[in-house]
Design an enzyme around this catalytic site. Structure first.
Site, PDB file in Angstrom:
ATOM      1  CD  GLU A 151       8.945  13.307  12.047  1.00  0.00           C
ATOM      2  OE1 GLU A 151       9.763  12.774  11.291  1.00  0.00           O
ATOM      3  OE2 GLU A 151       7.929  12.738  12.472  1.00  0.00           O
ATOM      4  CB  CYS A 210      13.401   9.881   7.534  1.00  0.00           C
ATOM      5  SG  CYS A 210      12.090   9.172   6.541  1.00  0.00           S
ATOM      6  CE  LYS A 220      -3.166   2.539   3.024  1.00  0.00           C
ATOM      7  NZ  LYS A 220      -3.187   3.669   2.125  1.00  0.00           N
ATOM      8  CD  GLU A 256      13.239   5.830   8.380  1.00  0.00           C
ATOM      9  OE1 GLU A 256      12.900   6.868   8.996  1.00  0.00           O
ATOM     10  OE2 GLU A 256      13.299   5.754   7.153  1.00  0.00           O
ATOM     11  N   GLY A 284       7.156   5.519   7.953  1.00  0.00           N
ATOM     12  CA  GLY A 284       6.107   6.510   8.153  1.00  0.00           C
ATOM     13  C   GLY A 284       6.224   7.143   9.522  1.00  0.00           C
ATOM     14  CB  SER A 285       3.881   9.204  11.449  1.00  0.00           C
ATOM     15  OG  SER A 285       2.769   8.414  11.806  1.00  0.00           O
ATOM     16  CB  THR A 286       6.772   7.961  15.831  1.00  0.00           C
ATOM     17  OG1 THR A 286       8.069   8.214  15.286  1.00  0.00           O
ATOM     18  CG2 THR A 286       6.916   7.209  17.141  1.00  0.00           C
ATOM     19  N   GLY A 287       3.667   7.735  15.343  1.00  0.00           N
ATOM     20  CA  GLY A 287       2.342   7.475  15.887  1.00  0.00           C
ATOM     21  C   GLY A 287       1.630   6.330  15.181  1.00  0.00           C
ATOM     22  CB  VAL A 288       1.113   5.549  11.573  1.00  0.00           C
ATOM     23  CG1 VAL A 288       0.683   4.332  10.760  1.00  0.00           C
ATOM     24  CG2 VAL A 288       0.226   6.736  11.240  1.00  0.00           C
TER      25      VAL A 288
END
Length: 543
Positions: A425, A327, A212, A293, A265-269
């Site tokens: 970030e 990043c 995806k 990462e 992608g993002s840390t939260g996701v």
């Protein structure tokens, strides 16, 4: 079945073309840009080797010119996620059984296609769809993508060569099996090469993949899928879907055959995904591999002996190439008071000379940020800094989305070391500087090490070897990729394997053997040539 120990072609980094005025490559890319802008494309999902179209179409527009329509992609739903998983599982047995040298040949061909006949197309797609200038597109979409394929094959062979010792009468060997089930690749917008490598690395080792891509990078992902198909990746091995994140997650992470995720992608996701996998762990046939990462709050730290001009260039390039949407981009800097005036003057001169605009104008160093959401986030932080007593916008700060999502390269000077833009970030062309007293270097290093949850990249500048060795040790957990007297961006496959820890990911180093090992399950086989025929051991004999 082939017989022989096969030596793959020597992996070398793809040379970066200059695109200088008058060069053949400059004329070729300009021609390709014009060709691709002149048509609108209808991009299908690819499931089980078949193009899948739907009634729901979503527009693709350049971030730097949102009035122009590049094309549309076909938006799917959960039924397409299920079909992709079924296709991956159906292709698994035959693909996993294929001799490794044939899998290697396919991805080596991918590299040559990217570096050759597809070079202009993948670069142009990245320039138009993700607003990268030609140099940033070249080092990413063409060169790094080819490097990932070539060095991936090299690391695969190195891994297969990792075999145990055998004692007399016994033969021990490792069998590197693909994971049991399918791998899910969830890829970002900012690097076309990462978008290609995340599904390719597991596939190279015999896994089948549901991929995806980010919806803001579908234009270039479509070209990558064309390359996979032309190179001979069989139907069902890599399945590309365009579906909503929550709906996709609901299907993928509930499936008993989910074997792993390759994520950038993002840390939260990523933390949300990890939490979901943990809650569903009892449903899976095997413990899934979780490789990710994620975010960064990447730093530059200069000591009083640092060369001011070297620091200036590192700040300008490190923070503002590709609009700070790497990043690894420098997002915070710690500069001693004794050199700050010279550094500030130098950065000011650089920013005054930088042009911003459409990537088709090759004189533009900075282009647009990726979308409206990013623009709103960044302009919000800049607006708050302009009003704050704890910060000052010393350069830039202009935001304009009338034609494209343009954020002027911005330097914020933080009056306190924990100002919000020193911590959060931002993922854009905003660099926050904290100026410290020279005698407080150690204290400031402690602040740097504890201010952010991230540990992706970092750079130190010093001409004092004692200080360098001290900082390397002091900041050993602050960055997975650490730079001495260089900017914190530009990791090269095969030279500086990339990845970070803490809140920045699992540090599995994309393009390296460390990453490849995550996509196999090792079976150790022992064969005894002369089997024992008696249960008794010598110690049991009578005196």
């Amino acid at each position: 079945m082939g017989k022989g120990f096969y030596h793959v072609p020597v992996a070398k980094n793809e040379p970066v073309m200059s695109y200088a005025p008058g060069s053949k490559e400059r004329a070729a890319i300009k021609k390709k840009l014009a060709e691709m802008k002149a048509v609108t494309v209808d991009i299908p999902m690819v499931i089980g080797g078949k193009a899948v179209y739907t009634e729901v179409k979503k527009d693709i527009r350049p971030p730097h010119d949102h009035s122009h329509l590049l094309g549309q992609f076909n938006y799917g739903d959960q039924s397409h996620v299920k079909l992709a998983i079924e296709a991956a599982l159906a292709a698994k047995e035959k693909w996993a059984a294929l001799e490794w040298q044939h899998r290697a040949a396919i991805f080596l061909k991918c590299a040559d296609l990217i570096a050759g006949p597809y070079r202009d197309k993948i670069n142009a797609a990245t320039m138009l769809g993700q607003s990268k200038n030609i140099f940033q597109a070249e080092i990413d979409a063409a060169c790094e993508m080819a490097d990932f394929f070539r060095f991936g094959v090299k690391e695969m062979v190195k891994m297969y060569d990792m075999q145990p010792e055998s004692s007399a009468g016994i033969w021990n060997y490792n069998d590197f099996r693909p994971l049991e089930g399918f791998v899910f690749a969830l890829t970002p917008f900012n690097f076309t090469s990462i978008a290609g490598n995340l599904p390719a690395a597991p596939a190279m080792l015999g896994n089948t993949v549901v991929w995806k891509p980010s919806r803001t990078a579908i234009y270039s992902a479509h070209v990558l899928m064309e390359v996979f198909i032309e190179a001979g990746v069989p139907a069902g091995v890599i399945n590309m879907i365009f579906t909503s994140g929550p709906e996709t997650a609901e299907v993928v992470f509930e499936h008993p055959d989910f074997a792993g995720i390759h994520f950038t992608g993002s840390t939260g996701v990523f933390q949300g995904i990890w939490n979901t996998i943990g809650k569903n762990i009892h449903k899976y046939k095997t413990y899934p591999r979780i490789v990710g990462e994620t975010g960064g709050k990447d730093f530059i730290f200069a000591d009083p002996t640092a060369n001011p001009q070297a620091v200036v260039t590192a700040m300008t390039r490190g923070a503002f190439e590709y609009q700070g949407q790497k990043c690894s981009a420098a997002s915070r800097a710690y500069i001693p008071k004794s050199i700050w005036s010279e550094v500030k003057e130098g950065v000011g001169k650089d920013l005054a000379a930088i042009k911003m605009g459409d990537p088709e104008d090759f004189s533009n160093f900075v282009n647009a940020v990726i979308d409206k959401a990013s623009f709103n986030k960044l302009s919000g932080y800049i607006g708050e800094a302009k009003k704050s007593a704890d910060a000052e916008v010393v350069f830039g700060g202009v935001c304009d989305d009338s034609k494209g999502y343009f954020i002027q390269p911005t330097i914020i000077e933080a009056k306190v070391p924990d100002y919000i833009t020193m911590q959060e970030e931002l993922f854009g062309p905003v660099l926050t500087v904290y100026v410290y007293d020279d005698e407080k270097m150690e204290e400031t290093l402690n602040i740097l090490n504890s201010t952010s949850m991230y540990a992706l990249t970092g750079a130190i500048f010093s001409q004092d070897r004692y200080n360098i060795t001290h900082m390397v040790k002091k900041l050993e957990n602050a960055a997975g990729n650490f730079y001495i007297n260089d900017k914190p961006t530009g990791a090269v496959v095969g030279q500086q394997p990339f990845g970070g820890s803490r809140g920045s990911g699992t540090n599995d180093k994309a393009g390296s053997i460390f990453n490849m090992l995550r996509w196999v399950s090792v079976r150790t086989i022992k064969e005894n040539f002369v089997s024992p025929k008696d249960f008794r051991y010598p110690f049991m004999d009578a005196e």
